[in-house]
Design a protein around this motif. Structure first.
Motif, PDB file in Angstrom:
ATOM      1  N   LYS A 107       0.798  -1.229   0.000  1.00 12.67           N
ATOM      2  CA  LYS A 107       0.000   0.000   0.000  1.00 12.67           C
ATOM      3  C   LYS A 107       0.829   1.277   0.000  1.00 12.67           C
ATOM      4  CE  LYS A 107      -4.236  -1.600   0.336  1.00 12.67           C
ATOM      5  NZ  LYS A 107      -5.191  -1.361  -0.711  1.00 12.67           N
ATOM      6  N   GLU A 108       2.024   1.223   0.539  1.00 11.45           N
ATOM      7  CA  GLU A 108       2.818   2.442   0.698  1.00 11.45           C
ATOM      8  C   GLU A 108       4.237   2.227   0.187  1.00 11.45           C
ATOM      9  OE1 GLU A 108       2.749   2.591   4.894  1.00 11.45           O
ATOM     10  OE2 GLU A 108       0.772   3.486   5.015  1.00 11.45           O
ATOM     11  N   VAL A 109       4.820   3.281  -0.346  1.00  9.47           N
ATOM     12  CA  VAL A 109       6.215   3.213  -0.783  1.00  9.47           C
ATOM     13  C   VAL A 109       7.110   2.938   0.422  1.00  9.47           C
ATOM     14  CG1 VAL A 109       8.111   4.511  -1.814  1.00  9.47           C
ATOM     15  CG2 VAL A 109       5.827   4.705  -2.775  1.00  9.47           C
ATOM     16  N   SER A 110       6.769   3.497   1.569  1.00 11.14           N
ATOM     17  CA  SER A 110       7.590   3.269   2.764  1.00 11.14           C
ATOM     18  C   SER A 110       7.585   1.788   3.157  1.00 11.14           C
ATOM     19  CB  SER A 110       7.120   4.132   3.928  1.00 11.14           C
ATOM     20  OG  SER A 110       5.808   3.778   4.325  1.00 11.14           O
ATOM     21  N   SER A 111       6.483   1.080   2.895  1.00 14.59           N
ATOM     22  CA  SER A 111       6.438  -0.361   3.172  1.00 14.59           C
ATOM     23  C   SER A 111       7.429  -1.103   2.288  1.00 14.59           C
ATOM     24  CB  SER A 111       5.034  -0.912   2.930  1.00 14.59           C
ATOM     25  OG  SER A 111       4.125  -0.389   3.851  1.00 14.59           O
ATOM     26  N   PHE A 112       7.526  -0.680   1.016  1.00 13.36           N
ATOM     27  CA  PHE A 112       8.486  -1.305   0.116  1.00 13.36           C
ATOM     28  C   PHE A 112       9.908  -1.041   0.601  1.00 13.36           C
ATOM     29  CE2 PHE A 112      11.402  -0.996  -3.483  1.00 13.36           C
ATOM     30  CZ  PHE A 112      11.315  -2.291  -3.969  1.00 13.36           C
ATOM     31  N   GLU A 113      10.177   0.188   1.022  1.00 15.06           N
ATOM     32  CA  GLU A 113      11.514   0.529   1.524  1.00 15.06           C
ATOM     33  C   GLU A 113      11.859  -0.288   2.764  1.00 15.06           C
ATOM     34  OE1 GLU A 113      13.551   2.324  -0.222  1.00 15.06           O
ATOM     35  OE2 GLU A 113      12.014   2.828  -1.681  1.00 15.06           O
ATOM     36  N   HIS A 114      10.888  -0.494   3.656  1.00 16.38           N
ATOM     37  CA  HIS A 114      11.126  -1.321   4.844  1.00 16.38           C
ATOM     38  C   HIS A 114      11.398  -2.768   4.454  1.00 16.38           C
ATOM     39  CE1 HIS A 114       8.722   1.735   7.351  1.00 16.38           C
ATOM     40  NE2 HIS A 114      10.013   1.893   7.587  1.00 16.38           N
ATOM     41  N   LEU A 115      10.596  -3.310   3.526  1.00 18.19           N
ATOM     42  CA  LEU A 115      10.803  -4.684   3.066  1.00 18.19           C
ATOM     43  C   LEU A 115      12.181  -4.837   2.431  1.00 18.19           C
ATOM     44  CD1 LEU A 115       9.859  -7.561   2.497  1.00 18.19           C
ATOM     45  CD2 LEU A 115       8.762  -6.690   0.413  1.00 18.19           C
ATOM     46  N   LEU A 116      12.554  -3.877   1.615  1.00 21.65           N
ATOM     47  CA  LEU A 116      13.868  -3.912   0.977  1.00 21.65           C
ATOM     48  C   LEU A 116      14.982  -3.873   2.023  1.00 21.65           C
ATOM     49  CD1 LEU A 116      14.804  -4.068  -1.931  1.00 21.65           C
ATOM     50  CD2 LEU A 116      14.987  -1.598  -1.954  1.00 21.65           C
ATOM     51  N   ASN A 117      14.784  -3.104   3.071  1.00 18.14           N
ATOM     52  CA  ASN A 117      15.751  -3.028   4.166  1.00 18.14           C
ATOM     53  C   ASN A 117      15.867  -4.378   4.879  1.00 18.14           C
ATOM     54  OD1 ASN A 117      17.578  -1.841   5.923  1.00 18.14           O
ATOM     55  ND2 ASN A 117      15.986  -1.114   7.307  1.00 18.14           N
ATOM     56  N   TRP A 118      14.750  -5.049   5.091  1.00 23.04           N
ATOM     57  CA  TRP A 118      14.768  -6.377   5.713  1.00 23.04           C
ATOM     58  C   TRP A 118      15.545  -7.354   4.837  1.00 23.04           C
ATOM     59  CZ3 TRP A 118      10.297  -8.753   8.857  1.00 23.04           C
ATOM     60  CH2 TRP A 118       9.873  -7.860   9.851  1.00 23.04           C
ATOM     61  N   ILE A 119      15.254  -7.339   3.533  1.00 19.97           N
ATOM     62  CA  ILE A 119      15.932  -8.251   2.609  1.00 19.97           C
ATOM     63  C   ILE A 119      17.426  -7.960   2.575  1.00 19.97           C
ATOM     64  CG2 ILE A 119      16.156  -8.912   0.175  1.00 19.97           C
ATOM     65  CD1 ILE A 119      13.089  -8.485  -0.047  1.00 19.97           C
ATOM     66  N   SER A 120      17.769  -6.678   2.512  1.00 19.87           N
ATOM     67  CA  SER A 120      19.170  -6.271   2.497  1.00 19.87           C
ATOM     68  C   SER A 120      19.882  -6.763   3.761  1.00 19.87           C
ATOM     69  CB  SER A 120      19.268  -4.749   2.384  1.00 19.87           C
ATOM     70  OG  SER A 120      20.601  -4.332   2.448  1.00 19.87           O
ATOM     71  N   GLY A 121      19.235  -6.625   4.902  1.00 19.48           N
ATOM     72  CA  GLY A 121      19.824  -7.079   6.162  1.00 19.48           C
ATOM     73  C   GLY A 121      20.019  -8.579   6.210  1.00 19.48           C
ATOM     74  N   GLU A 122      19.068  -9.313   5.666  1.00 25.11           N
ATOM     75  CA  GLU A 122      19.158 -10.777   5.657  1.00 25.11           C
ATOM     76  C   GLU A 122      20.320 -11.272   4.804  1.00 25.11           C
ATOM     77  OE1 GLU A 122      18.200 -14.594   6.811  1.00 25.11           O
ATOM     78  OE2 GLU A 122      17.316 -12.730   7.580  1.00 25.11           O
ATOM     79  N   PHE A 123      20.639 -10.509   3.756  1.00 24.48           N
ATOM     80  CA  PHE A 123      21.702 -10.910   2.834  1.00 24.48           C
ATOM     81  C   PHE A 123      22.887  -9.934   2.892  1.00 24.48           C
ATOM     82  CE2 PHE A 123      17.861 -12.876   1.236  1.00 24.48           C
ATOM     83  CZ  PHE A 123      18.288 -14.149   0.922  1.00 24.48           C
TER      84      PHE A 123
END
Length: 111
Positions: free
Chosen positions: A20-36
């Motif tokens: 729903k929000e661009v900020s949600s995408f940025e948070h998800l991307l941050n989670w993925i980046s942290g995992e890898f």
């Protein structure tokens, strides 16, 4: 819906999701980046992470009034590694979405 395909030279998987929000995408991307975080990452127009024998990408694709779609694509020369990365990303995305839903429920009940 996830799309699995196995060709002669590589394993690929693709998933399209909505947020729903661009900020949600940025948070998800941050989670993925942290995992890898130990893998080589390129954060340009398309976020790309390399792993042994392959890579995956995450990108925003289609924008609507309040929603947008994102696409995750995995390419791997090794099927076993590709499936392992797929499972890891899928669990991470589901956990993220569930945590956002629970957070929104808490906001609604505390108002």
């Amino acid at each position: 819906m996830p799309n699995h395909s196995s060709h002669l030279k590589y394993y690929s998987w693709e998933q399209v999701g909505k947020l729903k929000e661009v900020s949600s995408f940025e948070h998800l991307l941050n989670w993925i980046s942290g995992e890898f975080e130990l893998n080589l990452q390129l954060d340009e127009e398309i976020f790309k992470v390399y792993f042994p024998n392959g890579f995956f990408t995450v990108q925003k694709t289609i924008f609507y009034k309040m929603d947008f779609e994102y696409r995750i694509v995995i390419k791997s020369r090794c099927k076993k590694t590709g499936i392992h990365i797929h499972d890891k990303i899928e669990k991470l995305v589901l956990h993220y979405i569930n945590s956002r839903l629970n957070r929104n429920k808490l906001k609604l009940t505390t108002i």
